[in-house]
Structure formats: structure tokens, C-alpha cells
Design a protein around this motif. Structure first.
Motif, PDB file in Angstrom:
ATOM      1  N   ALA A  89     -31.123  41.218  36.212  1.00 51.37           N
ATOM      2  CA  ALA A  89     -32.145  40.371  36.823  1.00 51.37           C
ATOM      3  C   ALA A  89     -31.687  39.774  38.154  1.00 51.37           C
ATOM      4  O   ALA A  89     -32.437  39.038  38.791  1.00 51.37           O
ATOM      5  CB  ALA A  89     -32.531  39.248  35.866  1.00 51.37           C
ATOM      6  N   GLY A  90     -30.455  40.070  38.558  1.00 44.82           N
ATOM      7  CA  GLY A  90     -29.961  39.545  39.824  1.00 44.82           C
ATOM      8  C   GLY A  90     -29.569  38.083  39.768  1.00 44.82           C
ATOM      9  O   GLY A  90     -29.634  37.375  40.763  1.00 44.82           O
ATOM     10  N   ARG A  91     -29.120  37.655  38.616  1.00 41.52           N
ATOM     11  CA  ARG A  91     -28.704  36.265  38.445  1.00 41.52           C
ATOM     12  C   ARG A  91     -27.199  36.207  38.244  1.00 41.52           C
ATOM     13  O   ARG A  91     -26.625  37.066  37.577  1.00 41.52           O
ATOM     14  CB  ARG A  91     -29.385  35.632  37.226  1.00 41.52           C
ATOM     15  CG  ARG A  91     -30.887  35.610  37.320  1.00 41.52           C
ATOM     16  CD  ARG A  91     -31.322  34.648  38.408  1.00 41.52           C
ATOM     17  NE  ARG A  91     -32.756  34.594  38.505  1.00 41.52           N
ATOM     18  CZ  ARG A  91     -33.426  34.881  39.605  1.00 41.52           C
ATOM     19  NH1 ARG A  91     -32.800  35.273  40.689  1.00 41.52           N
ATOM     20  NH2 ARG A  91     -34.734  34.792  39.630  1.00 41.52           N
ATOM     21  N   PRO A  92     -26.553  35.216  38.783  1.00 42.47           N
ATOM     22  CA  PRO A  92     -25.115  35.083  38.568  1.00 42.47           C
ATOM     23  C   PRO A  92     -24.818  34.713  37.120  1.00 42.47           C
ATOM     24  O   PRO A  92     -25.663  34.126  36.441  1.00 42.47           O
ATOM     25  CB  PRO A  92     -24.704  33.966  39.518  1.00 42.47           C
ATOM     26  CG  PRO A  92     -25.944  33.188  39.753  1.00 42.47           C
ATOM     27  CD  PRO A  92     -27.086  34.161  39.640  1.00 42.47           C
ATOM     28  N   ALA A  93     -23.649  35.074  36.668  1.00 37.50           N
ATOM     29  CA  ALA A  93     -23.252  34.785  35.296  1.00 37.50           C
ATOM     30  C   ALA A  93     -21.864  34.183  35.296  1.00 37.50           C
ATOM     31  O   ALA A  93     -21.053  34.433  36.180  1.00 37.50           O
ATOM     32  CB  ALA A  93     -23.278  36.058  34.463  1.00 37.50           C
ATOM     33  N   ILE A  94     -21.604  33.386  34.270  1.00 40.48           N
ATOM     34  CA  ILE A  94     -20.283  32.815  34.053  1.00 40.48           C
ATOM     35  C   ILE A  94     -19.866  33.194  32.646  1.00 40.48           C
ATOM     36  O   ILE A  94     -20.634  33.034  31.698  1.00 40.48           O
ATOM     37  CB  ILE A  94     -20.296  31.278  34.201  1.00 40.48           C
ATOM     38  CG1 ILE A  94     -20.703  30.883  35.618  1.00 40.48           C
ATOM     39  CG2 ILE A  94     -18.933  30.697  33.854  1.00 40.48           C
ATOM     40  CD1 ILE A  94     -20.892  29.389  35.801  1.00 40.48           C
ATOM     41  N   ALA A  95     -18.662  33.726  32.526  1.00 38.88           N
ATOM     42  CA  ALA A  95     -18.138  34.125  31.219  1.00 38.88           C
ATOM     43  C   ALA A  95     -16.659  33.799  31.153  1.00 38.88           C
ATOM     44  O   ALA A  95     -16.005  33.620  32.180  1.00 38.88           O
ATOM     45  CB  ALA A  95     -18.351  35.614  30.999  1.00 38.88           C
ATOM     46  N   THR A  96     -16.143  33.745  29.949  1.00 37.37           N
ATOM     47  CA  THR A  96     -14.705  33.595  29.793  1.00 37.37           C
ATOM     48  C   THR A  96     -14.063  34.973  29.899  1.00 37.37           C
ATOM     49  O   THR A  96     -14.716  35.994  29.696  1.00 37.37           O
ATOM     50  CB  THR A  96     -14.351  32.968  28.431  1.00 37.37           C
ATOM     51  OG1 THR A  96     -14.830  33.817  27.401  1.00 37.37           O
ATOM     52  CG2 THR A  96     -14.945  31.575  28.294  1.00 37.37           C
ATOM     53  N   GLY A  97     -12.782  34.991  30.203  1.00 38.14           N
ATOM     54  CA  GLY A  97     -12.070  36.240  30.369  1.00 38.14           C
ATOM     55  C   GLY A  97     -12.015  37.089  29.116  1.00 38.14           C
ATOM     56  O   GLY A  97     -11.879  38.312  29.191  1.00 38.14           O
ATOM     57  N   CYS A  98     -12.151  36.482  27.940  1.00 33.53           N
ATOM     58  CA  CYS A  98     -12.087  37.249  26.696  1.00 33.53           C
ATOM     59  C   CYS A  98     -13.432  37.860  26.321  1.00 33.53           C
ATOM     60  O   CYS A  98     -13.513  38.623  25.363  1.00 33.53           O
ATOM     61  CB  CYS A  98     -11.545  36.385  25.564  1.00 33.53           C
ATOM     62  SG  CYS A  98     -12.616  35.027  25.082  1.00 33.53           S
ATOM     63  N   CYS A  99     -14.471  37.556  27.054  1.00 33.68           N
ATOM     64  CA  CYS A  99     -15.797  38.105  26.778  1.00 33.68           C
ATOM     65  C   CYS A  99     -15.804  39.604  27.075  1.00 33.68           C
ATOM     66  O   CYS A  99     -15.276  40.047  28.097  1.00 33.68           O
ATOM     67  CB  CYS A  99     -16.835  37.396  27.636  1.00 33.68           C
ATOM     68  SG  CYS A  99     -18.466  38.151  27.563  1.00 33.68           S
ATOM     69  N   GLY A 100     -16.420  40.376  26.212  1.00 33.44           N
ATOM     70  CA  GLY A 100     -16.456  41.819  26.387  1.00 33.44           C
ATOM     71  C   GLY A 100     -17.134  42.285  27.659  1.00 33.44           C
ATOM     72  O   GLY A 100     -16.817  43.353  28.178  1.00 33.44           O
ATOM     73  N   TYR A 101     -18.059  41.507  28.182  1.00 29.02           N
ATOM     74  CA  TYR A 101     -18.780  41.909  29.392  1.00 29.02           C
ATOM     75  C   TYR A 101     -18.225  41.266  30.656  1.00 29.02           C
ATOM     76  O   TYR A 101     -18.769  41.440  31.735  1.00 29.02           O
ATOM     77  CB  TYR A 101     -20.274  41.602  29.261  1.00 29.02           C
ATOM     78  CG  TYR A 101     -20.929  42.422  28.185  1.00 29.02           C
ATOM     79  CD1 TYR A 101     -21.007  43.798  28.301  1.00 29.02           C
ATOM     80  CD2 TYR A 101     -21.454  41.822  27.050  1.00 29.02           C
ATOM     81  CE1 TYR A 101     -21.590  44.563  27.313  1.00 29.02           C
ATOM     82  CE2 TYR A 101     -22.044  42.579  26.052  1.00 29.02           C
ATOM     83  CZ  TYR A 101     -22.112  43.946  26.189  1.00 29.02           C
ATOM     84  OH  TYR A 101     -22.691  44.704  25.213  1.00 29.02           O
ATOM     85  N   ALA A 102     -17.138  40.530  30.534  1.00 33.10           N
ATOM     86  CA  ALA A 102     -16.535  39.884  31.699  1.00 33.10           C
ATOM     87  C   ALA A 102     -16.160  40.908  32.765  1.00 33.10           C
ATOM     88  O   ALA A 102     -16.259  40.625  33.961  1.00 33.10           O
ATOM     89  CB  ALA A 102     -15.313  39.074  31.282  1.00 33.10           C
TER      90      ALA A 102
END
Length: 88
Positions: A8-21
Motif C-alpha cells: 500500500a506504500g506505507r512505511p512499516a516498523i518491525a523488530t529485527g526478529c520479525c520474519g518480514y523485517a
């Protein structure tokens, strides 16, 4: 949700252990927080996104999603896999 944000063109924030990081990092479309989690890192990432300091993540997310069309169907593949597991 993270892949939906990229598509969708939106920024995301994830932790480093997230599978989609890795996708967020490769797309340079948000922030990947280091491990172990520190609230200050999340605060800084949110502040950067909200202030525009991390400029351009939306456009980079869209470009990444366009270059990786397989991302568009991942949620369906995951749902199919979960249904298979549930019926087994």
C-alpha cells in the motif's frame, strides 16, 4: 500486516526478529528495530516517520512491491496454509 503496508506504500516498523523485517530493510521502507527491543528505539523510529525525517519510505515501499509481485498474494498463501493445518 507488514507486507500489506509495503504493497500500500506505507512505511512499516518491525523488530529485527520479525520474519518480514528483511523486506522492510530491503525496501528501505520504514525501520527495523535492533534486538533486544528497547522502547527508546521504537520512540525514535516513530518520531522519524512522523516528522518526515525518514523521507520517502512510501515511494520506496511501492517501488519494492512493484518489483516483487509475489508479495501481493502472500496473505492468501498463508491463509491456505493455515486452513490446511486446521483440517489436518
Amino acid at each position: 500486516m507488514l507486507l500489506e503496508a509495503l504493497v500500500a506504500g506505507r512505511p512499516a516498523i518491525a523488530t529485527g526478529c520479525c520474519g518480514y523485517a528483511a523486506h522492510i530493510r530491503s525496501a528501505d521502507a520504514g525501520a527495523v528495530l535492533p534486538e533486544p527491543f528497547e522502547q527508546a528505539d521504537l520512540n525514535a523510529a516513530l518520531s522519524g516517520l512522523l516528522s518526515g525525517e525518514l523521507a520517502g519510505p512510501g515511494a520506496r515501499a511501492l517501488a519494492y512491491a512493484e518489483a516483487h509481485p509475489e508479495l501481493h498474494g502472500m496473505h492468501g498463501a498463508i491463509a491456505d496454509h493455515l486452513e490446511e493445518l486446521a483440517s489436518a
